[in-house]
Write a protein that holds these residues in place. Structure first.
Motif, short mmCIF file in Angstrom:
data_model
loop_
_atom_site.label_atom_id
_atom_site.label_comp_id
_atom_site.label_asym_id
_atom_site.label_seq_id
_atom_site.Cartn_x
_atom_site.Cartn_y
_atom_site.Cartn_z
N ILE A 186 0.85 -1.19 0.00
CA ILE A 186 0.00 0.00 0.00
C ILE A 186 0.89 1.24 0.00
CG2 ILE A 186 -1.77 1.29 1.27
CD1 ILE A 186 -2.38 -1.45 2.71
N LYS A 187 0.57 2.16 -0.90
CA LYS A 187 1.22 3.47 -0.88
C LYS A 187 0.31 4.42 -0.12
CE LYS A 187 2.49 7.33 -3.90
NZ LYS A 187 2.57 7.80 -5.32
N ALA A 188 0.78 4.95 1.01
CA ALA A 188 -0.03 5.81 1.86
C ALA A 188 0.51 7.24 1.85
CB ALA A 188 -0.05 5.26 3.28
N SER A 189 -0.22 8.12 2.50
CA SER A 189 0.16 9.53 2.57
C SER A 189 1.46 9.71 3.34
CB SER A 189 -0.95 10.33 3.26
OG SER A 189 -0.49 11.60 3.64
N PRO A 190 2.34 10.63 2.91
CA PRO A 190 3.54 10.94 3.69
C PRO A 190 3.21 11.46 5.09
CG PRO A 190 3.71 11.86 1.47
CD PRO A 190 2.30 11.38 1.64
N MET A 191 1.95 11.91 5.27
CA MET A 191 1.53 12.43 6.57
C MET A 191 0.88 11.36 7.45
SD MET A 191 2.49 15.53 6.40
CE MET A 191 1.69 16.23 7.83
N LEU A 192 0.87 10.13 6.98
CA LEU A 192 0.23 9.05 7.74
C LEU A 192 0.85 8.88 9.12
CD1 LEU A 192 -1.71 6.47 7.54
CD2 LEU A 192 0.39 5.22 6.99
N ASP A 193 0.00 8.68 10.12
CA ASP A 193 0.45 8.33 11.46
C ASP A 193 0.72 6.82 11.45
OD1 ASP A 193 0.62 7.49 14.17
OD2 ASP A 193 -0.55 9.22 14.81
N ILE A 194 1.98 6.44 11.46
CA ILE A 194 2.36 5.04 11.30
C ILE A 194 1.78 4.17 12.42
CG2 ILE A 194 4.31 3.44 11.23
CD1 ILE A 194 5.94 5.76 10.00
N SER A 195 1.80 4.66 13.63
CA SER A 195 1.30 3.87 14.77
C SER A 195 -0.19 3.57 14.61
CB SER A 195 1.56 4.62 16.09
OG SER A 195 0.88 5.86 16.11
N LYS A 196 -0.95 4.53 14.05
CA LYS A 196 -2.38 4.31 13.84
C LYS A 196 -2.63 3.34 12.69
CE LYS A 196 -3.96 8.68 15.83
NZ LYS A 196 -4.64 9.97 15.59
N ALA A 197 -1.75 3.35 11.68
CA ALA A 197 -1.89 2.43 10.56
C ALA A 197 -1.76 0.99 11.04
CB ALA A 197 -0.85 2.73 9.50
N TRP A 198 -0.85 0.74 11.98
CA TRP A 198 -0.68 -0.60 12.53
C TRP A 198 -1.92 -1.04 13.30
CZ3 TRP A 198 5.09 0.31 12.86
CH2 TRP A 198 5.79 -0.69 12.18
N VAL A 199 -2.60 -0.09 13.92
CA VAL A 199 -3.84 -0.40 14.64
C VAL A 199 -4.97 -0.70 13.65
CG1 VAL A 199 -5.61 0.52 16.20
CG2 VAL A 199 -3.19 0.94 16.67
N GLU A 200 -5.04 0.12 12.57
CA GLU A 200 -6.10 -0.06 11.58
C GLU A 200 -5.96 -1.39 10.84
OE1 GLU A 200 -7.95 3.83 9.76
OE2 GLU A 200 -5.80 3.85 9.41
N ILE A 201 -4.71 -1.75 10.48
CA ILE A 201 -4.47 -3.00 9.76
C ILE A 201 -3.33 -3.75 10.46
CG2 ILE A 201 -3.89 -4.09 7.55
CD1 ILE A 201 -5.00 -1.68 6.12
N PRO A 202 -3.63 -4.58 11.44
CA PRO A 202 -2.60 -5.28 12.21
C PRO A 202 -1.74 -6.24 11.38
CG PRO A 202 -4.71 -5.32 13.35
CD PRO A 202 -4.97 -4.83 11.97
N ASP A 203 -2.20 -6.62 10.18
CA ASP A 203 -1.41 -7.53 9.34
C ASP A 203 -0.16 -6.88 8.75
OD1 ASP A 203 -2.95 -10.01 9.37
OD2 ASP A 203 -4.51 -8.86 8.36
N ILE A 204 -0.08 -5.56 8.82
CA ILE A 204 1.11 -4.87 8.27
C ILE A 204 2.33 -5.28 9.08
CG2 ILE A 204 2.22 -2.61 7.99
CD1 ILE A 204 -0.64 -1.46 7.57
N GLN A 205 3.36 -5.70 8.38
CA GLN A 205 4.60 -6.09 9.05
C GLN A 205 5.74 -5.11 8.80
OE1 GLN A 205 4.20 -9.30 6.75
NE2 GLN A 205 2.90 -10.44 8.13
N LYS A 206 5.71 -4.46 7.65
CA LYS A 206 6.83 -3.59 7.30
C LYS A 206 6.33 -2.23 6.85
CE LYS A 206 11.07 -3.45 4.48
NZ LYS A 206 11.87 -4.19 3.47
#
Length: 380
Positions: A186-206
């Motif tokens: 997934i290509k996300a916004s440069p302004m993305l809060d990384i910690s919240k992305a991990w909460v939204e999609i826990p399958d993200i590993q990298k």
């Protein structure tokens, strides 16, 4: 058209209005687009048969450098880009797979990209004009890699950062996406809060933060669904010489940071590292002292080998007054970096009537003993 690639598009339109037997406005738009994409897409510019879309679609597309980076190490049988856009990422990623599908809901953009993909890689790409998630839902196939670059603009053209706010909403459709993929990128916004992305999609590993010449361009989220892997953050700068820094979130949590006043050298981690949140592990790994918990400048008496940072020699600490600065910089030119300081860089320049330029820097920040301004020079 190619004879006028270096001409001013506005002047061309004015000079030849009503004097051509072809669509002058469309031709000038292509010239303008090629000029804007000269550095961004050099391979595409060199191909005379490529058609460029309206300015907004071109601005939102990845650059050749970041697309090629995403394609590194990718391979397999089947690939699908669910949000194809201008097709830059789709082209560089799709070539790594035996078959590739491009999906785009915008009919005009899909037609342009279909033409381009056929010119760049004949018969390699299947083009689907429509909603990529609908294609995925109706398909019986599974894919080695599913790629998405969701739209990050709202109905009122406001910028969106959370994954669940973008179009398509990856969070609510995640079960469908992962049921059809071995890996998702997934290509996300440069302004993305990384910690919240991990909460939204826990399958993200990298999580990979990509900057170009020290400007953050992309945040990439990767989920390998073939097996659980440890979480990793990678910060990469694709400047003149590539730099990278990787760590695990728990490394940052467990790192101990030492604090100290400025020595003869100051270090500013590359922008991708700061975006990654490597505030403690960076100093620990390179045996640096931090000026203050929220300043994110580090100091030492020596330069660690291959450190991914901008390095400054401290010439001295100065009192920020108009008389002192006028004496130091009679032409009013000095580069300003202000972080965790009482005022920002633009306000600092306005207050002291300064403008960027020259070889000198003023680093305005806070140490444990208070606000400081350091007169520095960059060490390359």
């Amino acid at each position: 058209m190619l004879d006028h690639l270096n001409d001013d598009p506005a002047l061309l339109l004015l000079r030849h209005q009503g004097k051509t037997d072809f669509d002058l406005k469309a031709a000038v738009q292509q010239i303008s687009a090629r000029q804007k994409a000269k550095k961004k897409l050099p391979e595409w510019i060199s191909n005379q048969e490529i058609i460029f879309p309206p300015t907004l679609n071109l601005e939102q597309s990845s650059s050749q450098a970041t697309a090629e980076f995403k394609a590194r190490g990718q391979s397999g049988g089947k690939f699908i880009d669910l949000t194809g856009g201008f097709g830059v990422d789709c082209y560089y990623l799709g070539r790594k797979f035996k078959s590739a599908v491009y999906c785009e809901v915008n009919e005009e953009l899909a037609e342009i990209t279909s033409h381009n993909l056929n010119k760049l890689a004949p018969e390699h790409f299947e083009v689907f004009t429509g909603n990529g998630l609908e294609y995925l839902e109706q398909s019986d196939e599974t894919f080695d890699l599913i790629y998405l670059d969701p739209a990050r603009r709202g109905h009122a053209n406001q910028k969106l950062y959370k994954l669940s706010d973008c179009e398509p909403d990856l969070v609510s459709h995640w079960d469908l996406i992962k049921s059809k993929a071995s890996k998702v990128l997934i290509k996300a916004s440069p302004m993305l809060d990384i910690s919240k992305a991990w909460v939204e999609i826990p399958d993200i590993q990298k999580v990979t933060i990509v900057s170009v010449k020290n400007e953050v361009k992309e945040v990439l989220l990767e989920a390998d669904l073939t097996g659980k892997k440890s979480m990793e953050v990678l910060a990469v700068d694709l400047g003149e010489s590539e730099s990278s820094f990787s760590f695990r979130p728990k490394d940052e949590e467990n790192s101990k940071v030492e604090f100290g006043e400025a020595s003869n050298l100051l270090f500013e981690p590359l922008a991708a590292i700061l975006k990654a949140g490597a505030f403690k592990v960076f100093g620990s790994r390179y045996s640096l002292k931090k000026l203050e918990p929220n300043s994110h400048f580090f100091t030492s008496g020596a330069i660690p080998e291959n450190i991914p940072a901008r390095v400054f020699e401290v010439l001295g600490e100065i009192k920020p007054s108009k008389s002192v600065l006028k004496k130091l910089f009679p032409e009013g030119k000095v580069n300003i970096i202000a972080r965790n300081y009482s005022i920002g860089p633009e306000a600092f320049k306005k207050k002291f009537r300064l403008k960027d330029g020259g070889i000198d820097y003023l680093i305005a920040t806070k140490t444990l003993s208070g606000f400081k301004v350091f007169h520095c020079r960059r060490i390359k």
